[in-house]
Design an enzyme around this catalytic site. Structure first.
Site, PDB file in Angstrom:
ATOM      1  N   LYS B 101      -1.101 -14.656  11.671  1.00  0.00           N
ATOM      2  CA  LYS B 101      -1.830 -13.764  10.772  1.00  0.00           C
ATOM      3  C   LYS B 101      -2.032 -14.512   9.460  1.00  0.00           C
ATOM      4  CE  LYS B 101      -1.342  -9.835   7.731  1.00  0.00           C
ATOM      5  NZ  LYS B 101      -0.590  -8.651   7.313  1.00  0.00           N
ATOM      6  N   GLY B 162       0.425  -1.999   0.778  1.00  0.00           N
ATOM      7  CA  GLY B 162       1.549  -1.218   0.262  1.00  0.00           C
ATOM      8  C   GLY B 162       1.152  -0.011  -0.564  1.00  0.00           C
ATOM      9  N   ALA B 188      -3.414  -2.957   6.298  1.00  0.00           N
ATOM     10  CA  ALA B 188      -3.059  -2.554   4.932  1.00  0.00           C
ATOM     11  C   ALA B 188      -3.712  -1.254   4.504  1.00  0.00           C
ATOM     12  CB  ALA B 188      -3.410  -3.633   3.909  1.00  0.00           C
ATOM     13  N   GLY B 189      -2.933  -0.444   3.846  1.00  0.00           N
ATOM     14  CA  GLY B 189      -3.448   0.750   3.186  1.00  0.00           C
ATOM     15  C   GLY B 189      -3.102   2.063   3.860  1.00  0.00           C
ATOM     16  N   ASN B 210       2.967  -1.674   7.837  1.00  0.00           N
ATOM     17  CA  ASN B 210       4.384  -1.940   7.598  1.00  0.00           C
ATOM     18  C   ASN B 210       4.989  -0.850   6.712  1.00  0.00           C
ATOM     19  OD1 ASN B 210       6.256  -5.004   7.000  1.00  0.00           O
ATOM     20  ND2 ASN B 210       6.990  -2.954   6.828  1.00  0.00           N
ATOM     21  N   SER B 211       4.512  -0.773   5.454  1.00  0.00           N
ATOM     22  CA  SER B 211       5.125   0.134   4.476  1.00  0.00           C
ATOM     23  C   SER B 211       5.103   1.594   4.920  1.00  0.00           C
ATOM     24  CB  SER B 211       4.410   0.021   3.136  1.00  0.00           C
ATOM     25  OG  SER B 211       4.407  -1.306   2.695  1.00  0.00           O
TER      26      SER B 211
END
Lengths: 66, 261
Positions: B101, B162, B188-189, B210-211
């Protein structure tokens, strides 16, 4: 005795090879990758690749990340 | 229903890819990955702590390369050179595994991708035989450029890394997907299961997060929620939504009502 920079810190190696360095750091058998002076040293060559005074070594592993 | 995701010649049943950062410990990471059903799991590459005790636990003993496709990232790299170097270290670390990635960041405040460096790094990595999944902004022209260079997947942001703000510009994602021939993953997001479902309903091929899981109060439960959200969104996309209309349209028949004359 060989003077190296390993992961940004000065270090003195008693042996001569990458494998010696990994052993001295008690990292033998762990999943890691080694770069010497910005070139990858493959695992299969750790035993033969000799380190010299002034070599800059990076030893990395996988950690959590996104 | 078999509806696999194809990336770089491999087939995956799950369309959820998850990161392994920010968990309480490796055991919680393992449980969250398991609950998410993810088959592709990202990791970061960092300097080994040289003062460590022998036998210190290692992430890859909990999330093992024989069970999961490990996707090393270049998070924290702010130029093409560092990113390429990190990918080469990752390939050595994972015994020649080529899937990476790529993310080259612009600044700490936004973690917005630096596109000039991303394109440069992508070209070098593709030339060097890597299978590149690339984090980018939601610009359809850039996305196409990265695909044409040979990236195996293009991963536009939904919003900042994040941030948990969801997909802020669904129209741009639609423009990207319209032209794409490689899988488009939202990277993301995403903050909530409904964010994930909405992204999948748009027709995204998958989501990397992830977050949203790791920062939930109960990460393992959220991992399970995200799995279902993505499956729901995907099936909703494939099923095709009903048309929107301005006025009501009853679902029950108007014939046979007792009050009719």
């Amino acid at each position: 005795m060989t003077s190296l920079t390993v992961n940004g810190d000065p270090m003195t190696l008693d042996g001569t090879t990458v494998a010696d360095l990994v052993a001295q750091l008690q990292l033998s058998g762990r999943r890691l990758a080694v770069e010497v002076n910005r070139d990858i040293v493959p695992k299969s060559e750790h035993g033969q690749h000799r380190l010299h005074d002034g070599d800059v070594v990076e030893i990395v592993h996988a950690i959590g990340g996104g | 229903m078999s509806d696999p995701l194809h990336i770089a010649g491999k087939t995956y049943q799950s369309r959820l890819l998850i990161g392994t950062g920010k968990y309480k410990d490796f055991e919680q990471t393992r449980q969250a990955v398991e609950a998410s059903g993810a088959e592709i799991v990202t990791v970061a590459v960092r300097r080994t702590n040289l003062g460590q005790e022998p036998g210190e636990p290692n992430l890859l003993n909990f999330v093992t390369p024989d069970k999961y496709t490990i996707l090393p990232n270049t998070a924290g790299c702010f130029n093409a050179e560092d990113a390429v170097r990190t990918c080469k270290l990752a390939r050595e670390l994972l015994d020649g595994h080529n899937l990476v990635k790529l993310e080259v960041l612009g600044d700490q405040k936004t973690l917005y991708p630096n596109i000039a460096h991303t394109v440069r790094a992508a070209q070098q990595l593709v030339d060097d035989g890597f299978d590149v999944m690339v984090y980018t902004n939601d610009d359809p022209i850039v996305a196409k450029e990265l695909e044409d260079m040979g990236c195996v997947s293009v991963m536009p942001l939904g919003s900042l890394i994040g941030s948990g703000l969801g997909v802020l510009n669904p129209h741009n994602l639609l423009l990207i997907m319209e032209e794409a021939k490689v899988p488009i993953l939202v990277d993301a997001g995403v903050g909530t299961p409904s964010d994930a479902t909405l992204a999948m309903e748009l027709g995204c091929d998958g989501i990397l997060m992830n977050s949203a899981i790791a920062h939930a109060r109960e990460p393992v439960l959220m991992a399970s929620a995200m799995k279902k959200a993505i499956e729901a969104g995907r099936e909703g996309f494939l099923a095709g939504r009903m048309p929107k209309r301005v006025f009501a349209n009853p679902s029950s028949p108007s014939e046979g009502l007792i009050s009719r004359d």
